[in-house]
Design an enzyme around this catalytic site. Sequence first.
Site, PDB file in Angstrom:
ATOM      1  N   ARG A 103      32.414  33.379  42.603  1.00 54.94           N
ATOM      2  CA  ARG A 103      33.606  34.162  42.910  1.00 54.94           C
ATOM      3  C   ARG A 103      34.351  33.495  44.047  1.00 54.94           C
ATOM      4  O   ARG A 103      33.741  32.953  44.965  1.00 54.94           O
ATOM      5  CB  ARG A 103      33.181  35.572  43.373  1.00 54.94           C
ATOM      6  N   THR A 145      40.791  42.897  54.906  1.00 58.34           N
ATOM      7  CA  THR A 145      39.868  42.606  56.008  1.00 58.34           C
ATOM      8  C   THR A 145      40.110  43.470  57.237  1.00 58.34           C
ATOM      9  O   THR A 145      39.185  43.809  57.958  1.00 58.34           O
ATOM     10  CB  THR A 145      40.011  41.112  56.368  1.00 58.34           C
ATOM     11  N   HIS A 155      37.715  44.527  48.115  1.00 62.39           N
ATOM     12  CA  HIS A 155      36.901  44.772  49.309  1.00 62.39           C
ATOM     13  C   HIS A 155      37.808  45.439  50.341  1.00 62.39           C
ATOM     14  O   HIS A 155      38.773  44.828  50.797  1.00 62.39           O
ATOM     15  CB  HIS A 155      36.409  43.403  49.794  1.00 62.39           C
ATOM     16  N   HIS A 165      38.309  47.498  53.953  1.00 63.30           N
ATOM     17  CA  HIS A 165      37.832  48.024  55.243  1.00 63.30           C
ATOM     18  C   HIS A 165      38.489  49.373  55.495  1.00 63.30           C
ATOM     19  O   HIS A 165      39.535  49.688  54.927  1.00 63.30           O
ATOM     20  CB  HIS A 165      38.099  47.007  56.358  1.00 63.30           C
ATOM     21  N   HIS A 211      35.561  82.808  49.799  1.00 61.87           N
ATOM     22  CA  HIS A 211      34.993  81.656  49.085  1.00 61.87           C
ATOM     23  C   HIS A 211      33.642  82.024  48.492  1.00 61.87           C
ATOM     24  O   HIS A 211      33.347  81.743  47.337  1.00 61.87           O
ATOM     25  CB  HIS A 211      34.811  80.466  50.032  1.00 61.87           C
TER      26      HIS A 211
HETATM   27  C1  HCA Z   1      34.640  39.384  57.000  1.00 61.78           C
HETATM   28  C2  HCA Z   1      34.819  38.819  55.639  1.00 61.78           C
HETATM   29  C3  HCA Z   1      35.025  39.825  54.572  1.00 61.78           C
HETATM   30  C4  HCA Z   1      34.985  39.063  53.278  1.00 61.78           C
HETATM   31  C5  HCA Z   1      35.296  39.837  52.050  1.00 61.78           C
HETATM   32  C6  HCA Z   1      35.179  39.069  50.786  1.00 61.78           C
HETATM   33  C7  HCA Z   1      36.398  40.524  54.731  1.00 61.78           C
HETATM   34  O1  HCA Z   1      33.531  39.840  57.321  1.00 61.78           O
HETATM   35  O2  HCA Z   1      35.570  39.344  57.757  1.00 61.78           O
HETATM   36  O3  HCA Z   1      34.381  38.157  50.711  1.00 61.78           O
HETATM   37  O4  HCA Z   1      35.903  39.407  49.849  1.00 61.78           O
HETATM   38  O5  HCA Z   1      36.441  41.693  55.015  1.00 61.78           O
HETATM   39  O6  HCA Z   1      37.393  39.808  54.610  1.00 61.78           O
HETATM   40  O7  HCA Z   1      34.037  40.819  54.624  1.00 61.78           O
HETATM   41 CU    CU Z   2      34.587  42.741  55.072  1.00 61.05          CU
END
Ligand code: HCA
Ligand code: CU
Length: 423
Positions: free
Chosen positions: A169, A203, A230, A232, A327
Amino acid sequence: MCLTDAPPSGPVSSGSHPVQDQSASSPYQNVNDFISNVNRFKIIESTLREGEQFANAFFDTETKIRIAKALDEFGVDYIELTSPVSSPQSYEDCKTICSLGLKTKVLTHVRCNMEDAKKAVECGVDGVDLVIGTSSFLQKYSHGKSIEMIQKTALEVIEYVKSQGVEVRFSSEDSFRSDLVDLLTLYKAVDKAGVNRVGVADTVGGATPRMVYDLIRTLRGVVSCDIETHFHDDTGCAVANAHSALEAGATHIDTSVLGIGERNGITPLGALMARMVVTAPEYVTKKYNLKALKEVEELVASAVNINIPFNNPITGFCAFTHKAGIHAKAILANPSTYEIIDPALFGLTRYISINSRITGWNAIRSRCEQLGINMTDDEVKEVTAKIKQMADIRPLAIDDTDSILHSYHIELQKKRELQEQQA
Ligand code: HCA
Ligand code: CU
């Protein structure tokens, strides 16, 4: 599209509106939602990679093995491990986990360079997750490489990993603050080179569901491989963003148990399950061992010295506690009135709190039944008033309320006996 699984042959349902299969009973055909993957997504569980970046995390080998086995038992599709290049122990642990013979596929997460990729392959992983920063911040302040250089290295590393018969990937860190043209050019090139997935990462946790939908939908039109995402959780959007990504055609979601990761972490496995069991109940209940969630969360919480938050979806201590009288009355008649998820799906039970001034007599009657106390409705209403009076003065615990019920009941019995003697 080269989804890892072929789309189901029947009509695909999207969002919370399941499409009925009309073929047997009706000559009409439904409109299919070919883009949404809410009914066929995969989980890349990153507690043992992103989770290791959580402030409190220190996983010894034994703990890593227990977490890996628990996640395998839960049924996640992949687990992702810390880069074997990080430390000698990380390298050993990666090899150990690869040799456990888990059903889940084992990935490791490395920087996009040849040395790291070689170490990863050496460990015996099923797949390598390559990552490199593409935002101007990361190009300038982190690795100092131009997009052209990133692309050249990426293509070499991808070719090597593929030649070893290992999944690969390619992901760009900080995708939402990267130049869109750069990003799409890069993804198109790696797709052409035959990556299994491209990864999009928020990120810094700044993306909104609409931004996610737009980017993933655009990318879906550009690459034919799978799309991993991904998110955060810095602005509290990690679960909503994951849902939006699937609606736009993403195929894989990264999670960690309780969301642990850098800063306040990423999309939590449990919260994602809560969301998806509502959106795609059939898929989620068949595929994942939901009853194992609480145990996985307790294992990880104790490994990193935290409590499960009170407001955690599903497993927070009050996630299925109903308190207000109105409720409670409806819940007793039909739980779905005030619940979007049946706790039994996760092996849990609901609780009706009766220890407050806002309780109602229906809830108290139900508690009396549980305690085996027989009272008429009028008597229950009277003792409810006593509980409310007391709850106006101080907070009550369940023991306090039960004591009020018991002493009221004893008084009632005495009165009844007296009346019988006098009669
Ligand atoms: C980080 C990297 C990552 C990578 C995510 C991914 C992020 O720890 O800063 O590999 O897709 O959040 O960008 O976790
Ligand atoms: Cu990350």
